[in-house]
Enzyme design. Sequence first.
Site, short mmCIF file in Angstrom:
data_model
loop_
_atom_site.label_atom_id
_atom_site.label_comp_id
_atom_site.label_asym_id
_atom_site.label_seq_id
_atom_site.Cartn_x
_atom_site.Cartn_y
_atom_site.Cartn_z
N LYS A 107 40.34 5.11 -14.62
CA LYS A 107 40.80 3.92 -15.33
C LYS A 107 39.73 2.83 -15.30
O LYS A 107 39.43 2.21 -16.32
CB LYS A 107 42.11 3.38 -14.71
CG LYS A 107 43.26 4.38 -14.70
CD LYS A 107 44.53 3.82 -14.10
CE LYS A 107 44.42 3.40 -12.65
NZ LYS A 107 44.13 4.49 -11.69
N ARG A 140 52.87 -0.45 -12.64
CA ARG A 140 52.79 0.70 -11.74
C ARG A 140 54.17 1.13 -11.26
O ARG A 140 54.27 2.06 -10.47
CB ARG A 140 51.99 0.28 -10.52
CG ARG A 140 50.65 0.95 -10.42
CD ARG A 140 49.98 0.36 -9.19
NE ARG A 140 48.99 1.22 -8.69
CZ ARG A 140 47.70 1.03 -8.89
NH1 ARG A 140 47.26 0.05 -9.62
NH2 ARG A 140 46.84 1.85 -8.35
N ARG A 157 33.40 8.27 -4.20
CA ARG A 157 33.22 7.02 -4.95
C ARG A 157 32.44 6.00 -4.13
O ARG A 157 32.63 5.86 -2.93
CB ARG A 157 34.58 6.44 -5.34
CG ARG A 157 34.42 5.07 -5.99
CD ARG A 157 35.65 4.64 -6.71
NE ARG A 157 36.82 4.58 -5.86
CZ ARG A 157 38.03 4.29 -6.32
NH1 ARG A 157 38.21 4.07 -7.61
NH2 ARG A 157 39.06 4.25 -5.51
N ARG A 195 35.34 2.01 -0.45
CA ARG A 195 36.54 1.17 -0.36
C ARG A 195 37.37 1.59 0.85
O ARG A 195 37.45 2.77 1.19
CB ARG A 195 37.39 1.35 -1.63
CG ARG A 195 37.09 0.31 -2.67
CD ARG A 195 37.74 0.59 -4.00
NE ARG A 195 39.15 0.95 -3.97
CZ ARG A 195 39.88 1.14 -5.08
NH1 ARG A 195 39.31 1.00 -6.27
NH2 ARG A 195 41.14 1.46 -5.00
N ARG A 200 48.05 7.40 -1.29
CA ARG A 200 48.03 6.79 -2.63
C ARG A 200 48.49 7.78 -3.69
O ARG A 200 49.18 7.40 -4.65
CB ARG A 200 46.62 6.28 -2.95
CG ARG A 200 46.27 5.02 -2.16
CD ARG A 200 44.80 4.74 -2.18
NE ARG A 200 44.28 4.50 -3.50
CZ ARG A 200 43.00 4.70 -3.83
NH1 ARG A 200 42.14 5.17 -2.94
NH2 ARG A 200 42.60 4.45 -5.05
P1 AP5 Z 1 37.54 5.19 -11.12
O1 AP5 Z 1 37.13 4.84 -12.50
O2 AP5 Z 1 37.19 4.24 -10.03
O3 AP5 Z 1 39.09 5.56 -11.08
P2 AP5 Z 1 40.38 4.63 -11.09
O4 AP5 Z 1 41.41 5.35 -11.88
O5 AP5 Z 1 40.03 3.24 -11.53
O6 AP5 Z 1 40.74 4.69 -9.55
P3 AP5 Z 1 41.28 3.58 -8.57
O7 AP5 Z 1 41.23 4.21 -7.19
O8 AP5 Z 1 40.56 2.28 -8.71
O9 AP5 Z 1 42.73 3.43 -9.01
P4 AP5 Z 1 43.90 3.02 -8.18
O10 AP5 Z 1 44.89 2.94 -9.25
O11 AP5 Z 1 44.28 3.82 -7.01
O12 AP5 Z 1 43.39 1.68 -7.44
P5 AP5 Z 1 43.48 0.17 -7.80
O13 AP5 Z 1 42.17 -0.44 -7.51
O14 AP5 Z 1 44.08 -0.06 -9.16
O15 AP5 Z 1 36.92 6.64 -10.81
C1 AP5 Z 1 37.02 7.23 -9.52
C2 AP5 Z 1 35.73 7.97 -9.15
O16 AP5 Z 1 35.56 9.08 -10.04
C3 AP5 Z 1 34.45 7.12 -9.32
O17 AP5 Z 1 33.55 7.45 -8.31
C4 AP5 Z 1 33.91 7.52 -10.71
O18 AP5 Z 1 32.49 7.39 -10.79
C5 AP5 Z 1 34.35 8.97 -10.82
N1 AP5 Z 1 34.72 9.35 -12.20
C6 AP5 Z 1 35.39 8.59 -13.11
N2 AP5 Z 1 35.58 9.30 -14.25
C7 AP5 Z 1 35.04 10.52 -14.02
C8 AP5 Z 1 34.94 11.72 -14.80
N3 AP5 Z 1 35.46 11.76 -16.05
N4 AP5 Z 1 34.34 12.79 -14.26
C9 AP5 Z 1 33.81 12.74 -12.99
N5 AP5 Z 1 33.88 11.64 -12.20
C10 AP5 Z 1 34.49 10.56 -12.71
O19 AP5 Z 1 44.58 -0.33 -6.75
C11 AP5 Z 1 44.30 -0.38 -5.36
C12 AP5 Z 1 45.55 -0.84 -4.61
O20 AP5 Z 1 45.95 -2.15 -5.04
C13 AP5 Z 1 46.80 0.03 -4.79
O21 AP5 Z 1 46.80 1.16 -3.94
C14 AP5 Z 1 47.91 -0.98 -4.45
O22 AP5 Z 1 48.04 -1.16 -3.07
C15 AP5 Z 1 47.39 -2.27 -5.06
N6 AP5 Z 1 47.83 -2.47 -6.45
C16 AP5 Z 1 47.04 -2.50 -7.56
N7 AP5 Z 1 47.78 -2.71 -8.66
C17 AP5 Z 1 49.08 -2.82 -8.24
C18 AP5 Z 1 50.31 -3.00 -8.91
N8 AP5 Z 1 50.39 -3.13 -10.27
N9 AP5 Z 1 51.44 -3.03 -8.17
C19 AP5 Z 1 51.41 -2.91 -6.84
N10 AP5 Z 1 50.27 -2.72 -6.13
C20 AP5 Z 1 49.10 -2.67 -6.83
#
Ligand code: AP5
Length: 226
Positions: free
Chosen positions: A16, A91, A130, A163, A174
């Site tokens: 994402k 979410r 990552r 992270r 997660r």
């Molecule tokens: P990346 O692009 O970083 O993936 P992502 O989907 O953004 O992953 P996140 O871990 O950031 O998502 P998340 O939803 O768990 O965390 P968030 O920060 O939102 O890609 C991942 C890796 O793969 C990278 O190394 C990249 O280079 C590689 N990659 C990407 N595409 C690729 C491909 N096509 N092929 C190969 N490699 C690839 O949330 C963190 C925390 O915040 C949550 O756990 C929660 O506690 C809190 N939080 C956030 N939003 C909310 C909400 N709405 N409600 C409640 N709590 C929330």
Amino acid sequence: MSELNLVLLGPPGSGKGTQGERLQEDLRLPYYATGDILRAAVRGETALGQTAQEYMDRGDLVPDEVIVGVIAERIDSNEALDGFILDGFPRTIPQAEALDAKLKELGRAVTAVLLIDVPDDELVRRLGGRRTCEENGHVFHVEFNPPEQEGVCDLDASRLIVRDDDKPEVIRKRLETYHAKTEPLVSYYDQRSELRRIEGAAPPDAVAEEIRRTLATMRLEQDETV
Ligand code: AP5
């Protein structure tokens, strides 16, 4: 298409953030990633960050009432009048309902939800490798998208870190949280015909291309109904 209110939906590590950065450049729309917003709040030791940290560190979601207001304020701002890209929100079903209610109040609606789907074993490989830029959240991967210089962000030269929630035990938690609380949104949006499925297991360029094609098709469909 006059207004583009996009949601990026998908499990942790599905890409994402990677695709959100590209979309933001392509579409010139504000990009609101709740994970980035919360991590910035934790770094800044704000009240929001202090509340959020314990949930994030153990791989749980922060409570709905904590995050809903944060996003409502942004989509109600002047910069979001032509649309926005949401990453990581909604979410849960209550968050999706709150988003619908806020948009309705503004006389708007979600244009599309892009579901980036990737199998769990691939997600574990992606999250385990990552590396994230400390200052601005730019994303790399030791194997799939390595930086030019190890440990340094190509875009702003800040330090690349692992992270806190990319530790193996938190990654597992997660993924469980995603399947239990976020996956129900797939049928929520499918029933409203807002869901577009994107094959997220392909390389990043191919995923970006499929998203571009999907948005172009939506534009054509919308033009035909006007
Ligand atoms: P990346 O692009 O970083 O993936 P992502 O989907 O953004 O992953 P996140 O871990 O950031 O998502 P998340 O939803 O768990 O965390 P968030 O920060 O939102 O890609 C991942 C890796 O793969 C990278 O190394 C990249 O280079 C590689 N990659 C990407 N595409 C690729 C491909 N096509 N092929 C190969 N490699 C690839 O949330 C963190 C925390 O915040 C949550 O756990 C929660 O506690 C809190 N939080 C956030 N939003 C909310 C909400 N709405 N409600 C409640 N709590 C929330």
